[in-house]
Design an enzyme around this catalytic site. Structure first.
Site, PDB file in Angstrom:
ATOM      1  N   GLU A  86     -18.003 -43.650 -56.041  1.00  0.00           N
ATOM      2  CA  GLU A  86     -16.887 -44.565 -56.311  1.00  0.00           C
ATOM      3  C   GLU A  86     -17.436 -45.947 -56.692  1.00  0.00           C
ATOM      4  OE1 GLU A  86     -14.878 -47.686 -54.173  1.00  0.00           O
ATOM      5  OE2 GLU A  86     -14.241 -45.990 -52.930  1.00  0.00           O
ATOM      6  N   HIS A  87     -18.458 -46.416 -55.954  1.00  0.00           N
ATOM      7  CA  HIS A  87     -19.091 -47.695 -56.313  1.00  0.00           C
ATOM      8  C   HIS A  87     -19.758 -47.615 -57.688  1.00  0.00           C
ATOM      9  CE1 HIS A  87     -19.349 -50.270 -52.492  1.00  0.00           C
ATOM     10  NE2 HIS A  87     -18.516 -49.294 -52.205  1.00  0.00           N
ATOM     11  N   GLU A 117     -21.808 -52.334 -46.344  1.00  0.00           N
ATOM     12  CA  GLU A 117     -20.415 -51.984 -46.062  1.00  0.00           C
ATOM     13  C   GLU A 117     -20.336 -51.160 -44.773  1.00  0.00           C
ATOM     14  OE1 GLU A 117     -18.452 -49.985 -49.293  1.00  0.00           O
ATOM     15  OE2 GLU A 117     -16.552 -49.825 -48.216  1.00  0.00           O
ATOM     16  N   HIS A 148     -18.097 -41.647 -51.738  1.00  0.00           N
ATOM     17  CA  HIS A 148     -17.840 -43.091 -51.728  1.00  0.00           C
ATOM     18  C   HIS A 148     -18.891 -43.856 -52.536  1.00  0.00           C
ATOM     19  CE1 HIS A 148     -18.511 -47.052 -49.626  1.00  0.00           C
ATOM     20  NE2 HIS A 148     -17.299 -47.206 -50.098  1.00  0.00           N
TER      21      HIS A 148
END
Lengths: 429, 458
Positions: free
Chosen positions: B69-70, B146, B66
């Site tokens: 992904e950022h 997040e 993840h």
């Protein structure tokens, strides 16, 4: 299954998006305003019936009544109990939905457009809309569930922040009220019956229809859905909004992140400044990753995952709001950055490059806003409920293109005045 | 119901065109391109899916799929950090990405004229990602925010995180997608870069385009963009199968809330072979009998009938790369306990086990399946997601209609049989139960940022 999909494909033709959307409008003999888009590319029919029956019309002390009334329409209607209603809905794979906000109560229906499914689905919608029975036992159960949901929401920092923010920017106004354990506890069946009788009236309704039917069929459907609605009471003007004084409200909470809201009542639906605010807000905090708030708060400093700003126009002045969540220890720093971004924007407005980028996204991306029946239904409903021009969609690109940097600055100066900005911080240190 | 007849009538219009859409082509480097032409509106959904998700991570770097992904938005050799979003926005589009246990996917929804540009940009970051250490240092803080938002301050998320970590001790589904906070605090620029170098390759990806396009042109543009990237050897994927569970597992989470929350998960088979595995379809229909519409058993019997639940739900997803779980979840109604809710949920399974399901319940579910496919045609994104998710689990879109056919062929006897086999005697040995024990707000103290209390590095 495979053949069904195939048939759907074979019927696929270009949606009207490129050539403009043709909205047909008329007033049904019942008095309901009707908005219709004919499109035969999918065997689907979507309907939205929106009434001026939101929370703002509820008697004092009965906050929560609008939502309960809307929510219980399917709890019994005509000769059917709630189980029979849900079975009929499932048997034809119809999707009956509904929502309630401060201005409006909406019922939505999605159904296959084949005659038998369509007729059965429309019968069901008509029944729950016009002949709800509001059984006492179901009301008692749903009141208990609503109370439990309120108590649960009162532990969640985001829900607490939203409620406190609404209350703070709309002091003494129904837009600022949220349902409480006490207000829901005091709601009776008579209240629901009266609220339905007075507000679920054809004269207070906008009927939006999109899908695989003809104009003649749409006329028949709109009339048959609304002809047996109660007579209701005429719409009355809403109480005026008093702008709040600037203040900061801190609410204790053990969360790891502070939830911060900054804003004020800002703009009505149909306000001539709307497009200037829309274009300006894209640069400020509405344009996702390319907005100033996102760049300064998230990209440069890593203060937040989510940071945004928006205008939510309503019947009367709906809110402008900046929102973010950040680790509580750095809440003051993050708020300072967000405040500086807003102050800078209020002072200078967008740069020429920012303005051009905003317009390019809003104009070139306009097709994305109307590329499905579901999205178009949302626009039809908004146009109908708020009496916006029928040319709203056609005009959208030109209205955006006409906005200047001066327009943005002046519109923001008129609608976002720092002396009225309220800040709410939940989980503040 | 009558609907089936109506649909069949409609289906007779133009047989024989089934294979005309979608279209698929494999590039020489192994990347597959799947195009579904849908010309209702002049827009396009463009997605690249990588078969690398949280389940491919190693202990100590949970969350790196993840995080990468950022970082994919932080620039390449020729595109500056943030520039990707800007180009998409100026084209009138919107873009984002998402990471799951099984995959990571990137998408743009744009006016059709912008598609070639999107393909060039997406291909560029498949091969040429180049993000600076200072951009990593800033973005890892965003990811921690997040996590705070999605998990730390969300009691039900904490329950599901605890459930996964308890149900699995060997299988990688035990780790949360977002990663443990401590792993995020200790993650390095190099960790993210290594992940990219290992998994981001055309032979580990597939391209999905749905919208107002000509598939031949998309194939040609794909050759010119993605086709130029060299395939590379991928790391070995170990099975990491979960050893057999030998008794019920229970875990409790205390967090600020008013209502308790209960989540029960049984290990059950996933779908492996569409032609042979009937049990997976029966489990999916069983979940549909319990939940899915207002007339399903859990809302009807537990929320409305016995009033033991504030909310209740069931779920099963058999099209996954890893282990499948059959889930029952719910919140007890005011004045009722978690134990009462658990008993009631078990009671619903027992009733199906002992008495079976009615033909009309199955008919209803099958009608829903058919209608959902028609409704899905209204959204290009929904169509793309359906194909993408199915492919991620190792199936071809070519078999999706077959999957729907199989689901519609499930009999009441098959539903009762899986209820007996997986929720009968001894089934608690495959069960994990996670419970939220609500903590009054005034007893909950602000927690230090990490469990260890160590301040954020970087």
């Amino acid at each position: 299954m495979r053949r069904i999909l195939l048939a759907v494909l074979a019927m696929t033709v270009a949606l009207a998006a490129e050539a403009g959307v043709k909205i047909q409008h008329w007033v049904a003999p019942s008095g309901a305003r009707v908005y219709f888009v004919e499109t035969h590319d999918l065997p689907i029919l979507d309907i939205d019936v929106s009434f001026a029956a939101g929370g703002v019309y509820v008697p004092a002390g009965k906050t929560g009544l609008a939502g309960l009334t809307q929510g219980l329409l399917g709890a019994g209607a005509g000769d059917l109990d709630e189980e029979a209603i849900s079975e009929r809905e499932s048997d034809i794979a119809a999707r009956l939905g509904g929502s309630s906000d401060s201005d409006r109560a909406s019922l939505t229906l999605r159904t296959l457009s084949y005659p038998k499914e369509r007729e059965a689905a429309l019968d069901l919608l008509r029944l729950v809309m016009t002949r709800p029975t509001f059984p006492e036992a179901v009301l008692a159960r749903e009141k208990a569930r609503t109370v439990a949901a309120i108590q649960e929401a009162d532990t969640k920092p985001d829900a607490i922040a939203a409620k406190r923010f609404a209350a703070a920017i709309y002091p003494g106004h129904p837009y600022g009220l949220s349902a409480t354990v006490e207000s829901v506890g005091g709601i009776t069946r008579d209240d629901l019956v009266a609220f339905h009788r007075d507000h679920y009236a054809a004269g207070r309704a906008a009927v939006s229809i999109i899908g695989d039917i003809t104009r003649a069929e749409a006329e028949h459907i709109a009339q048959s859905l609304t002809e047996s609605l109660p007579a209701g009471v005429p719409e009355t003007p809403l109480p005026a909004v008093t702008l709040p004084k600037a203040e900061t409200i801190k609410v204790a909470h053990p969360a790891t992140q502070s939830h911060i809201h900054v804003g004020l009542p800002a703009v009505k639906r149909g306000d001539p400044d709307y497009f200037a605010l829309l274009v300006g807000n894209y640069t400020l905090g509405g344009g996702g990753f390319v907005s100033r708030l996102m760049k300064e708060v998230r990209e440069k400093r890593g203060y937040a995952y989510s940071v945004y700003s928006y205008f939510a126009p309503k019947r009367i002045e709906g809110p402008f709001e900046i929102g973010l969540q950040t680790r509580r220890e750095q809440a003051a720093d993050a708020l300072k950055v967000a405040s500086e971004v807003l102050a800078g924007f209020l002072k200078d407005g967008p740069t020429a490059a920012e303005l051009a980028a905003a317009k390019k996204n809003l104009i070139d991306g306009f097709g994305l806003r109307i590329d499905s029946n579901a999205k178009l239904l949302g626009y039809l409903s908004t146009i109908g409920f708020f009496n916006l021009p029928l040319t709203y969609l056609d005009d959208f690109p030109a209205r955006v293109a006409a906005v200047t940097a001066k327009d943005v600055r002046e519109a923001f100066a008129r609608h976002v005045k720092p002396e009225h900005l309220v800040t709410v911080i939940v989980a503040a240190d | 119901m009558n609907m089936k007849k109506a649909l069949l009538a409609a289906a007779l219009l133009l047989p024989g065109m089934l294979l005309a859409n979608p279209h698929e082509k494999q590039l020489a480097n192994g990347m597959r391109v799947i195009v579904k032409e849908d010309r209702r509106a002049p827009t396009v959904v463009h997605m690249v899916w990588y078969r690398a998700g949280a389940m491919d991570e190693k202990d100590g770097t949970s969350g790196v799929a993840h995080v990468l992904e950022h970082m994919m938005f932080k620039g390449t050799k020729t595109v500056k950090a943030g520039e990707f979003n800007k180009i998409v926005a100026e084209a009138g589009g919107r873009d984002n990405a998402f990471t799951s246990l099984d995959y990571t996917a990137y998408f743009q929804i744009v006016p059709k004229a912008a598609l070639p540009r999107m393909m060039a940009l997406e291909a560029d970051r498949m091969a040429n990602l180049s993000f600076k250490p200072e951009d990593f240092a800033s973005e890892i803080k965003v990811v921690m925010e997040e996590r705070r938002m999605r998990t730390e301050d969300n009691p039900q998320s904490l329950v599901h995180e605890a459930l996964g970590a308890t149900a699995f001790k060997a299988h990688p589904y035990r780790r949360p997608i977002i990663g443990w906070m401590d792993d995020l605090e200790n993650m390095t620029w190099q960790d993210a870069l290594d992940w990219y170098r290992h998994w981001y390759a055309p032979n580990n990806a597939y391209l999905l385009v749905v919208g107002d396009v000509d598939h031949q042109k998309v194939f040609r543009d794909a050759e010119r963009t993605y086709g130029r990237i060299k395939a590379k050897p991928l790391p070995a994927r170990k099975p990491q199968n979960e050893p057999g569970q030998t008794g019920v597992k229970r875990v409790t989470v205390k967090a600020p809330a008013k209502l308790p929350y209960l989540s029960m998960a049984w290990k059950v088979p996933r779908l492996r072979d569409i032609d042979k595995d009937r049990e997976s379809f029966a489990l999916e229909v069983l979940a549909g009998v319990l939940d899915g519409t207002d007339s399903a058993r859990l809302p009807r019997n537990l929320v409305r009938g016995q009033k033991v639940a504030q909310s209740a739900g069931a779920g099963y997803d058999g099209t996954v790369r890893g282990e499948a779980l059959f889930m029952l979840v719910g919140q007890p109604a005011e004045g009722r306990t978690v134990a009462e809710l658990e008993t009631a949920l078990r009671g619903e399974l027992a009733r199906i086990r002992d008495e079976g399901v009615k033909e009309e319940e199955l008919t209803r579910i099958k009608t829903q399946i058919v209608a959902s496919q028609v409704y899905k045609r209204d959204s290009m994104m929904a169509q793309a997601m359906e194909i993408g998710g199915f492919e991620a689990a190792g199936f071809s879109w070519r078999n999706h209609d077959k999957l729907l056919d199989r689901l519609r062929s499930v009999t009441p006897e098959e539903v009762q049989a899986v209820a007996r086999k997986y929720f009968g005697a001894g089934s608690d040995d495959r069960l994990t139960v996670a419970v939220l024990d609500p903590l009054p707000l005034d007893q909950a103290k602000p927690r230090p940022d990490a469990k260890s209390g160590v301040a954020t590095r970087h």
